[in-house]
Design a protein around this motif. Sequence first.
Motif, PDB file in Angstrom:
ATOM      1  N   GLN A  13       0.809  -1.219   0.000  1.00  0.00           N
ATOM      2  CA  GLN A  13       0.000   0.000   0.000  1.00  0.00           C
ATOM      3  C   GLN A  13       0.843   1.270   0.000  1.00  0.00           C
ATOM      4  O   GLN A  13       0.308   2.366   0.080  1.00  0.00           O
ATOM      5  CB  GLN A  13      -0.885   0.015   1.248  1.00  0.00           C
ATOM      6  N   ILE A  14       2.136   1.141  -0.102  1.00  0.00           N
ATOM      7  CA  ILE A  14       3.045   2.267   0.106  1.00  0.00           C
ATOM      8  C   ILE A  14       2.828   3.400  -0.892  1.00  0.00           C
ATOM      9  O   ILE A  14       3.058   4.560  -0.564  1.00  0.00           O
ATOM     10  CB  ILE A  14       4.506   1.772   0.102  1.00  0.00           C
ATOM     11  N   ASP A  15       2.322   3.088  -2.074  1.00  0.00           N
ATOM     12  CA  ASP A  15       2.095   4.134  -3.071  1.00  0.00           C
ATOM     13  C   ASP A  15       0.763   4.852  -2.861  1.00  0.00           C
ATOM     14  O   ASP A  15       0.451   5.813  -3.556  1.00  0.00           O
ATOM     15  CB  ASP A  15       2.181   3.561  -4.486  1.00  0.00           C
ATOM     16  N   GLN A  52      10.680  -4.365  -4.889  1.00  0.00           N
ATOM     17  CA  GLN A  52       9.685  -4.162  -5.949  1.00  0.00           C
ATOM     18  C   GLN A  52       9.028  -2.786  -5.805  1.00  0.00           C
ATOM     19  O   GLN A  52       8.885  -2.053  -6.782  1.00  0.00           O
ATOM     20  CB  GLN A  52       8.627  -5.259  -5.886  1.00  0.00           C
ATOM     21  N   VAL A  53       8.639  -2.448  -4.600  1.00  0.00           N
ATOM     22  CA  VAL A  53       7.997  -1.155  -4.351  1.00  0.00           C
ATOM     23  C   VAL A  53       8.949  -0.011  -4.668  1.00  0.00           C
ATOM     24  O   VAL A  53       8.567   0.972  -5.298  1.00  0.00           O
ATOM     25  CB  VAL A  53       7.508  -1.085  -2.886  1.00  0.00           C
ATOM     26  N   ASN A  54      10.189  -0.134  -4.228  1.00  0.00           N
ATOM     27  CA  ASN A  54      11.175   0.909  -4.503  1.00  0.00           C
ATOM     28  C   ASN A  54      11.359   1.099  -6.006  1.00  0.00           C
ATOM     29  O   ASN A  54      11.438   2.226  -6.494  1.00  0.00           O
ATOM     30  CB  ASN A  54      12.515   0.573  -3.855  1.00  0.00           C
ATOM     31  N   HIS A  55      11.417   0.008  -6.740  1.00  0.00           N
ATOM     32  CA  HIS A  55      11.572   0.092  -8.191  1.00  0.00           C
ATOM     33  C   HIS A  55      10.367   0.784  -8.834  1.00  0.00           C
ATOM     34  O   HIS A  55      10.527   1.681  -9.672  1.00  0.00           O
ATOM     35  CB  HIS A  55      11.758  -1.300  -8.783  1.00  0.00           C
ATOM     36  N   VAL A  59      10.382   4.372 -10.877  1.00  0.00           N
ATOM     37  CA  VAL A  59       9.916   4.477 -12.258  1.00  0.00           C
ATOM     38  C   VAL A  59       8.824   5.548 -12.362  1.00  0.00           C
ATOM     39  O   VAL A  59       8.859   6.391 -13.249  1.00  0.00           O
ATOM     40  CB  VAL A  59       9.403   3.117 -12.774  1.00  0.00           C
ATOM     41  N   HIS A  60       7.877   5.526 -11.441  1.00  0.00           N
ATOM     42  CA  HIS A  60       6.780   6.499 -11.482  1.00  0.00           C
ATOM     43  C   HIS A  60       7.272   7.912 -11.184  1.00  0.00           C
ATOM     44  O   HIS A  60       6.818   8.860 -11.799  1.00  0.00           O
ATOM     45  CB  HIS A  60       5.665   6.106 -10.511  1.00  0.00           C
ATOM     46  N   ALA A  61       8.194   8.048 -10.264  1.00  0.00           N
ATOM     47  CA  ALA A  61       8.737   9.372  -9.951  1.00  0.00           C
ATOM     48  C   ALA A  61       9.509   9.931 -11.137  1.00  0.00           C
ATOM     49  O   ALA A  61       9.422  11.120 -11.431  1.00  0.00           O
ATOM     50  CB  ALA A  61       9.650   9.302  -8.719  1.00  0.00           C
ATOM     51  N   HIS A  62      10.222   9.082 -11.831  1.00  0.00           N
ATOM     52  CA  HIS A  62      10.975   9.529 -13.008  1.00  0.00           C
ATOM     53  C   HIS A  62      10.028  10.014 -14.093  1.00  0.00           C
ATOM     54  O   HIS A  62      10.248  11.055 -14.686  1.00  0.00           O
ATOM     55  CB  HIS A  62      11.862   8.398 -13.536  1.00  0.00           C
ATOM     56  N   VAL A  63       8.967   9.294 -14.334  1.00  0.00           N
ATOM     57  CA  VAL A  63       7.997   9.686 -15.356  1.00  0.00           C
ATOM     58  C   VAL A  63       7.315  10.990 -14.952  1.00  0.00           C
ATOM     59  O   VAL A  63       7.159  11.887 -15.768  1.00  0.00           O
ATOM     60  CB  VAL A  63       6.966   8.562 -15.577  1.00  0.00           C
ATOM     61  N   ASP A  64       6.929  11.113 -13.688  1.00  0.00           N
ATOM     62  CA  ASP A  64       6.232  12.314 -13.230  1.00  0.00           C
ATOM     63  C   ASP A  64       7.134  13.560 -13.292  1.00  0.00           C
ATOM     64  O   ASP A  64       6.649  14.655 -13.517  1.00  0.00           O
ATOM     65  CB  ASP A  64       5.754  12.131 -11.784  1.00  0.00           C
ATOM     66  N   ASP A  65       8.428  13.390 -13.092  1.00  0.00           N
ATOM     67  CA  ASP A  65       9.348  14.515 -13.098  1.00  0.00           C
ATOM     68  C   ASP A  65       9.945  14.789 -14.479  1.00  0.00           C
ATOM     69  O   ASP A  65      10.749  15.682 -14.642  1.00  0.00           O
ATOM     70  CB  ASP A  65      10.502  14.264 -12.124  1.00  0.00           C
ATOM     71  N   ASP A  66       9.539  14.020 -15.455  1.00  0.00           N
ATOM     72  CA  ASP A  66      10.090  14.154 -16.796  1.00  0.00           C
ATOM     73  C   ASP A  66       9.739  15.517 -17.380  1.00  0.00           C
ATOM     74  O   ASP A  66       8.575  15.906 -17.428  1.00  0.00           O
ATOM     75  CB  ASP A  66       9.533  13.039 -17.675  1.00  0.00           C
ATOM     76  N   SER A  67      10.730  16.258 -17.819  1.00  0.00           N
ATOM     77  CA  SER A  67      10.480  17.610 -18.313  1.00  0.00           C
ATOM     78  C   SER A  67      10.618  17.723 -19.833  1.00  0.00           C
ATOM     79  O   SER A  67      10.736  18.799 -20.366  1.00  0.00           O
ATOM     80  CB  SER A  67      11.459  18.574 -17.635  1.00  0.00           C
TER      81      SER A  67
END
Length: 68
Positions: A13-15, A52-55, A59-67
């Motif tokens: 549930q961490i996300d 798995q959660v960290n990965h 991945v999601h943080a990288h996509v969200d911060d993509d400029s």
Amino acid sequence: MQSLQTVYENLEQIDRVDATTSAAYRQSAQEVLADPAISLEWRKAISDRLNQVNHELTVHAHVDDDSY
């Protein structure tokens, strides 16, 4: 300490929780991993889920911060 099952389930549930709760879940998982009295089977399961959660979060943080 929380039950091992709770620690394991919390990682799933961490996300969906705030940063403070996420940090508490990670801390609980780290405590399990550091405790040699806990079975290797449980420590491996929690370690695998934490990785798995960290990965996924990375991945999601990288996509969200993509400029681009």
